[in-house]
Design a protein around this motif. Structure first.
Motif, mmCIF file in Angstrom:
data_model
loop_
_atom_site.group_PDB
_atom_site.id
_atom_site.type_symbol
_atom_site.label_atom_id
_atom_site.label_comp_id
_atom_site.label_asym_id
_atom_site.label_seq_id
_atom_site.Cartn_x
_atom_site.Cartn_y
_atom_site.Cartn_z
ATOM 1 N N LEU A 14 51.155 44.133 39.500
ATOM 2 C CA LEU A 14 49.804 43.567 39.505
ATOM 3 C C LEU A 14 49.642 42.566 38.371
ATOM 4 O O LEU A 14 49.053 41.489 38.553
ATOM 5 C CB LEU A 14 48.768 44.686 39.381
ATOM 6 C CG LEU A 14 47.299 44.245 39.367
ATOM 7 C CD1 LEU A 14 46.952 43.430 40.609
ATOM 8 C CD2 LEU A 14 46.373 45.459 39.241
ATOM 9 N N SER A 58 37.161 34.406 43.706
ATOM 10 C CA SER A 58 38.380 35.177 43.470
ATOM 11 C C SER A 58 39.096 34.687 42.223
ATOM 12 O O SER A 58 39.733 35.471 41.511
ATOM 13 C CB SER A 58 39.306 35.092 44.690
ATOM 14 O OG SER A 58 39.585 33.743 45.018
ATOM 15 N N TYR A 286 36.404 45.122 41.227
ATOM 16 C CA TYR A 286 37.489 44.478 41.965
ATOM 17 C C TYR A 286 38.847 44.828 41.348
ATOM 18 O O TYR A 286 39.835 45.001 42.065
ATOM 19 C CB TYR A 286 37.295 42.962 41.971
ATOM 20 C CG TYR A 286 36.149 42.481 42.838
ATOM 21 C CD1 TYR A 286 35.912 43.045 44.087
ATOM 22 C CD2 TYR A 286 35.314 41.449 42.410
ATOM 23 C CE1 TYR A 286 34.857 42.600 44.875
ATOM 24 C CE2 TYR A 286 34.275 40.996 43.199
ATOM 25 C CZ TYR A 286 34.035 41.578 44.433
ATOM 26 O OH TYR A 286 33.004 41.131 45.216
ATOM 27 N N CYS A 287 38.890 44.919 40.020
ATOM 28 C CA CYS A 287 40.144 45.289 39.345
ATOM 29 C C CYS A 287 40.571 46.703 39.733
ATOM 30 O O CYS A 287 41.760 46.962 39.977
ATOM 31 C CB CYS A 287 39.976 45.190 37.830
ATOM 32 S SG CYS A 287 39.803 43.507 37.190
ATOM 33 N N LEU A 290 42.030 46.514 43.235
ATOM 34 C CA LEU A 290 43.383 45.961 43.229
ATOM 35 C C LEU A 290 44.384 46.951 42.660
ATOM 36 O O LEU A 290 45.483 47.124 43.203
ATOM 37 C CB LEU A 290 43.414 44.657 42.422
ATOM 38 C CG LEU A 290 42.879 43.408 43.107
ATOM 39 C CD1 LEU A 290 42.829 42.245 42.125
ATOM 40 C CD2 LEU A 290 43.733 43.043 44.317
#
Length: 376
Positions: A14, A58, A286-287, A290
């Protein structure tokens, strides 16, 4: 420098994905857009461009994700120090990292290497934001339990919101979230003065650049929260719970934070440039999502094919960032391909950008193959 073993591979991948976007993809896509010059491609580029003020794209996730991952790694790197009565060893490690990140940040802005005292800007880079967030999160991790860490994160979010909403000085603040009227802007102008990025002195007066609206000092409260949210994800990943439960927790928490952040955004706008509290919740959510997806695919499902190229970026992330921001290898591409410019026209610039990105990757690959991982 020893090889790194027993690492959380999803975190390396990531981080590599984030650095690939920052180091390679951005530098190629935008010159390519100017060459293509088509409305459909410009619409596509929205996802690879920062929003001007309110909102979130994004591409706005790249910097928060970098900071978030600094927190994720913290339980794995610092846990052994928690029980030590004498913590000077870890304090020295933290101070060293903060100082080096601060200096590297100034180098990336061109301030130190420009050798021009008029271009010394003290606080203006992602690495410095990481340094502040890391310092806050590391001290909390070492000295207080998880519940207090979470409570502190909530308190910092509310403190930022309260200051922005209720403090008014010289026409700034008091719930004003415009680029020229928010409290964070006033604080940076007042404290940093001519040492703020873009500021110049004209006729003995400090003139602030109209294009520069990033804030850092008050925003440091929420830099700390961003790294803390990564720390909370790290707690989950390092815990003894089942792997399935881990990725489910990450996805669930991420979805909740995104919803809560956008709801708060109805009152406190989601603005990355001043790092509002609602933006912290949205971006950290969002992190989490992911991190959960990458953990599910790589560490839980065991899909490890074709990920080495991302680990090349992820396991030397600071080196990748510094190479991209401090050293230009474009002269090599220009020397090799200068004869093609007359034939490919506007596509020459994307070619040079791609060659620059390729050279950086080769350097990182050579370090990876030799098990050289440079850490701050």
């Amino acid at each position: 420098m020893k090889p790194v073993t027993n690492r959380l591979e999803s975190l390396d991948v990531l981080r590599g994905f984030d650095l690939f976007c920052l180091v390679a993809l951005e530098g190629i896509l935008h010159p390519l857009g100017r060459a293509i010059d088509a409305s459909w491609y410009n619409d596509f580029l929205w996802g690879f461009s920062h929003v001007k003020w309110e909102g979130f794209s994004s591409w706005d996730l790249v910097m928060p994700l970098f900071m978030f991952m600094a927190g994720v790694s913290m339980p794995f790197a610092l846990s052994r120090y928690k029980a030590m009565p004498d913590k000077w060893a870890v304090y020295r490690r933290i101070i060293k990292r903060v100082v080096l990140l601060w200096i590297f940040g100034m180098m990336c802005q061109g301030n130190l290497l420009g050798l021009d005292p008029d271009r010394i800007y003290l606080y203006s880079n992602t690495l410095q934001a990481i340094a502040m967030g890391y310092l806050i999160a590391a001290m909390l991790f070492l000295h207080v339990r998880l519940s207090v860490q979470i409570g502190t994160a909530v308190a910092l979010l509310l403190a930022y919101w309260g200051a922005m909403q209720f403090i008014s000085v010289d026409g700034y603040g008091g719930g004003n979230y415009t680029p020229d009227g928010n409290l964070a802007e006033w604080i940076d102008r007042t404290v940093l003065g001519r040492f703020r990025d873009g500021a110049v002195v004209e006729n003995g007066k400090v003139v602030f650049a109209e294009y520069y609206r990033y804030t850092w000092i008050l925003s440091s409260l929420n830099f700390g929260v961003t790294v803390l949210t990564g720390l909370f994800a790290g707690h989950i990943l390092k815990s003894g719970m089942e792997q399935k439960r881990k990725w489910q927790c990450l996805l669930g928490i991420g979805a909740a934070m995104v919803i809560l952040g956008w709801l708060w955004g109805l009152q406190l706008p989601v603005i990355k440039k001043i790092w509002t509290s609602s933006m912290v919740l949205v971006s950290s959510g969002y992190c989490f999502l992911l991190m959960g997806l990458f953990y599910y695919w790589i560490d839980y499902k065991g899909h490890r094919k074709n990920i080495t190229w991302l680990k090349v970026y992820g396991m030397n992330s600071i080196v990748a960032y510094m190479l991209a921001n401090v050293i230009s290898f474009r002269c090599i591409g220009t020397s090799l391909f200068h004869g093609l410019e007359q034939y490919i026209g506007n596509y020459y610039s994307p070619l040079i950008a791609a060659s620059n990105a390729l050279i950086i990757y080769v350097i990182l690959w050579l370090l990876y193959k030799r098990n050289i991982f440079l850490k701050v």
